[in-house]
Design an enzyme around this catalytic site. Sequence first.
Site, PDB file in Angstrom:
ATOM      1  N   HIS A 160       0.842  -1.202   0.000  1.00  0.00           N
ATOM      2  CA  HIS A 160       0.000   0.000   0.000  1.00  0.00           C
ATOM      3  C   HIS A 160       0.874   1.248   0.000  1.00  0.00           C
ATOM      4  O   HIS A 160       1.592   1.521   0.956  1.00  0.00           O
ATOM      5  CB  HIS A 160      -0.893  -0.006   1.234  1.00  0.00           C
ATOM      6  CG  HIS A 160      -2.132   0.821   1.101  1.00  0.00           C
ATOM      7  ND1 HIS A 160      -2.105   2.146   0.736  1.00  0.00           N
ATOM      8  CD2 HIS A 160      -3.455   0.509   1.277  1.00  0.00           C
ATOM      9  CE1 HIS A 160      -3.336   2.625   0.704  1.00  0.00           C
ATOM     10  NE2 HIS A 160      -4.177   1.649   1.023  1.00  0.00           N
ATOM     11  N   GLY A 161       0.818   2.031  -1.073  1.00  0.00           N
ATOM     12  CA  GLY A 161       1.531   3.301  -1.131  1.00  0.00           C
ATOM     13  C   GLY A 161       0.804   4.382  -0.357  1.00  0.00           C
ATOM     14  O   GLY A 161      -0.276   4.165   0.208  1.00  0.00           O
TER      15      GLY A 161
END
Length: 323
Positions: free
Chosen positions: A117-118
């Site tokens: 997850h960025g």
Amino acid sequence: MEFLENLYKTLHSLLSSYIDLDYSLWLYRFLTPLIVTFLLPLVFVALIYISFLVLFIYKLHRQVIMRAVQGDRNFWRVGRKIVAAIWDAHARIYHGYEVIGLENVPQEGPALIVYYHGAIPIDMYYLNSRMLLQRERLIYTIGDRFLFKLPGWGTISEAFHVSPGTVQSCVSILRDGNLLAISPGGVYEAQFGDHYYELLWRNRVGFAKVAIEAKAPIIPCFTQNLREGFRQVGIFRTFFMRLYNKVRIPVYPIYGGFPVKFRTYLGKPIPYDENLTPQDLQIKVATAIEDLINQHQRLPGSILLALLDRLPTFRRRVRRKEE
């Protein structure tokens, strides 16, 4: 003409008496990069609301539109395709977006996509759009509960099947033969991850329980340079971490929106194994994603080099060094 010249001289004289124009010009030039850096994420927000408007108009005028596309019984299919086309065009132009390993996603049947997850999961918007346009498959997605309090998100989640998700609802999605995407790190990983790309899963095994109960394969997923596109401000980390633990919504300021090269890698599927416990499966999936990161991501990440990755000559030079 003479009147305008006199007016200009008068205004200039008045402003000069109250404002140091040279200092103002210097301040403007100094602050412009900083202002632009924090405004760029608004492009992403604007794109979300453009998507909402397209879907809202489609929903509002569905009878007329459905008559124009007779024979398609799936209400949201056309709306999704329109929005997917918008996102895919943005992905190609702004980030030179590519997907490597699309053949690892089954043409039909269930699969659980587990991804890093960025700061903003824009890569999953891109991947879902590419999957819809090239494979005719929708990726059901698990989103944090705070999203469903945002205006317009209800329409988007209805069209693209985004839900908060429980173990049982996720199992049901997979048993129906769908693709499902989960990020075990969630908002915590989004907020407090950095350009070293360490997984921040905090012993979460819910996704592993889902895969085991549904007997579905897991596809590890990682997007190169994701943290160079959007980043958190590097100060007051401890303060924002304490605040997040209290309010449980994103509070850490984000900057960026840089047009760096994005390339999503989909690893080899990890098949269902009845002998694995959820904890064992979590470790196996985490290792697979870490291998993708170590193989394809420059550590620590560099915004400048990620921008240069857009240049074909630079990419070839980097590949030769890796070989």
